[in-house]
Scaffold this motif. Structure first.
Motif, PDB file in Angstrom:
ATOM      1  N   LYS A  39     -44.975  19.298  19.202  1.00  0.00           N
ATOM      2  CA  LYS A  39     -45.498  18.947  17.988  1.00  0.00           C
ATOM      3  C   LYS A  39     -46.588  19.345  17.341  1.00  0.00           C
ATOM      4  O   LYS A  39     -47.961  19.752  18.568  1.00  0.00           O
ATOM      5  N   CYS A  96     -49.863  18.809  15.189  1.00  0.00           N
ATOM      6  CA  CYS A  96     -50.343  18.165  13.523  1.00  0.00           C
ATOM      7  C   CYS A  96     -51.379  19.181  13.075  1.00  0.00           C
ATOM      8  O   CYS A  96     -52.546  19.408  13.718  1.00  0.00           O
ATOM      9  N   ILE A 151     -50.418   8.628  17.443  1.00  0.00           N
ATOM     10  CA  ILE A 151     -50.048   9.663  18.132  1.00  0.00           C
ATOM     11  C   ILE A 151     -49.829   9.028  19.401  1.00  0.00           C
ATOM     12  O   ILE A 151     -48.656   9.168  20.174  1.00  0.00           O
ATOM     13  N   GLN A 185     -48.177  18.513  22.512  1.00  0.00           N
ATOM     14  CA  GLN A 185     -48.694  17.882  21.305  1.00  0.00           C
ATOM     15  C   GLN A 185     -50.070  17.945  20.869  1.00  0.00           C
ATOM     16  O   GLN A 185     -51.010  19.022  21.695  1.00  0.00           O
TER      17      GLN A 185
END
Ligand code: NAD
Ligand code: ZN
Length: 358
Positions: free
Chosen positions: A11, A13, A25, A170
């Motif tokens: 992921k 962001c 998160i 992430q």
């Protein structure tokens, strides 16, 4: 032909202020446990420290990455200390440059793999998936935020823990965080991205997939370092974070080349920093990357960056040979840059001659 099959970040962001998303998160990942934060010591006492979404019981380590690059000993100690104090965390969060991100990646693997990280330096030696790990770059260019390696210096070798599980679960790319990078560092680290793209593009492993990333990353680099609005501005920081990620992806699906081979020699034998060493080497590689080197020199001029000249005068023959041997052994880079038959075209003496230009 062997095809590359790489894992990407799960992921991403992105955007100004996206650092604030971390709390949300992490909430999904906490499961009643604690988090281990590793943060570049530059941020100690700065605003960012107050914004860390660390809860009571979380561990926060500020680490000075300047004395040395991440070591296996440091990773083992961080793992052992954390386990003794509180057990295995719910996740590791790395906030900093390539050094901090590599520490976070490596320690996340070492919470689940027994013994010392020295046992796992190499490709696919890690036995089990690590714990959840989140990366937040605060200086852009190395591509460490997206790469599948965590580079560690051990007693015997400087080599990454390289496998699919090394890649972050992430990342948060918040361009506000790179605003404070000193100008010269900004330039050298940004040039790592530029060089990744030039090398990825100029070699036998280049393909439509790696090219698409390099083309876009180069376009961004040209805006940032050469355009009418060139310089360390907010708009350019927005672009640099993306350029770094895409440059990293480009080389992952292709390969780096002559400059990185020489740069590893400089780092291994003379302990020069990766991004700076690349710049020192790249300025002399017009035989291999004529257009790239020309453009690079324009960027140097535009930002009034002076690279040292005549360094090799102070190097002994033995030092030069040692650096050339390190470079020579990176056979995959030469094969990509020069061709399958590179050994018929390039000798150890030729590589020594490249070092003598520096
Ligand atoms: P770094 O993490 O070594 O940090 C360089 C300096 O920048 C430090 O002094 C740090 O305090 C400072 N800094 C970081 N963010 C800052 C900010 N926002 N404001 C002011 N100062 C800031 O830098 P790097 O060049 O990103 O990383 C180099 C390391 O990355 C090396 O250890 C190298 O081995 C490794 N590396 C890893 C990969 C990979 O794919 N994993 C690739 C290339 C290099
Ligand atoms: Zn690099």
């Amino acid at each position: 032909m062997e095809h590359k099959n790489f894992k990407n970040i799960e992921k991403v962001c992105y955007g100004r202020g996206s650092f604030s998303m971390m709390e949300q998160i992490l909430a999904e990942r906490r499961n009643g446990g604690f988090f281990l934060f590793v943060v570049d010591h530059f941020f100690k006492g700065k605003e960012l420290e107050k914004r860390l979404p660390a809860a009571a019981g979380d561990l926060v380590h500020f680490i000075d990455v300047d004395p040395h690059e991440p070591t296996t000993e440091q990773i083992d100690a961080l793992r052992d200390e954390t386990m003794q104090a509180k057990g295995i965390p719910a996740g590791v969060i790395g906030i900093g440059g390539g050094s901090i991100m590599d520490i976070a990646k490596a320690v996340s693997l070492m919470f689940t793999n027994d013994g010392s990280s020295t046992q796992y330096q190499g490709l696919n030696l890690i036995q089990k998936p690590g714990i959840y790990h989140l990366g937040v770059p605060t200086i852009s260019g190395t591509g460490a935020e997206v790469s599948m390696t965590a580079v560690l210096t051990g007693p015997e070798k400087k080599l990454g823990l390289k496998c699919d599980w090394t890649v972050f679960n992430q990342v948060i790319l918040d361009p506000e965080l790179i605003a404070s990078v000193p100008r010269e560092r900004w330039f050298y680290t940004g040039m790592d991205t530029y060089i990744h793209c030039i090398e990825s593009e100029n070699g036998s492993l280049n393909n439509a997939f790696s090219h698409a990333y390099a083309e876009q990353s180069l376009k961004l680099c040209r805006d940032i370092f050469l355009g009418d609005e060139a310089g360390q501005t907010a708009a350019n920081d927005d672009k640099l974070m993306v350029a770094s990620l895409m440059g990293g992806l480009s080389l992952t699906y292709s390969e780096v080349g002559v400059c990185h081979a020489l740069s590893y020699g400089l780092s291994k034998i003379l302990h020069e920093k990766h991004c700076y060493a690349n710049c020192v080497a790249f300025q002399h590689l017009e035989d291999y990357y004529p257009e790239g080197v020309k453009e690079f020199k324009t960027m140097l001029q535009k930002h009034d960056i002076k690279l040292p000249q005549g360094l090799s005068k102070a190097w002994s023959d033995e030092t030069i040979t040692k650096m050339a041997q390190v470079a020579f052994n990176l056979t995959h880079m030469w094969r990509h840059a020069i061709g399958e038959d590179w050994q018929t075209k390039l000798t150890l003496e030729d590589i020594e001659a490249l070092f003598r230009r520096m």
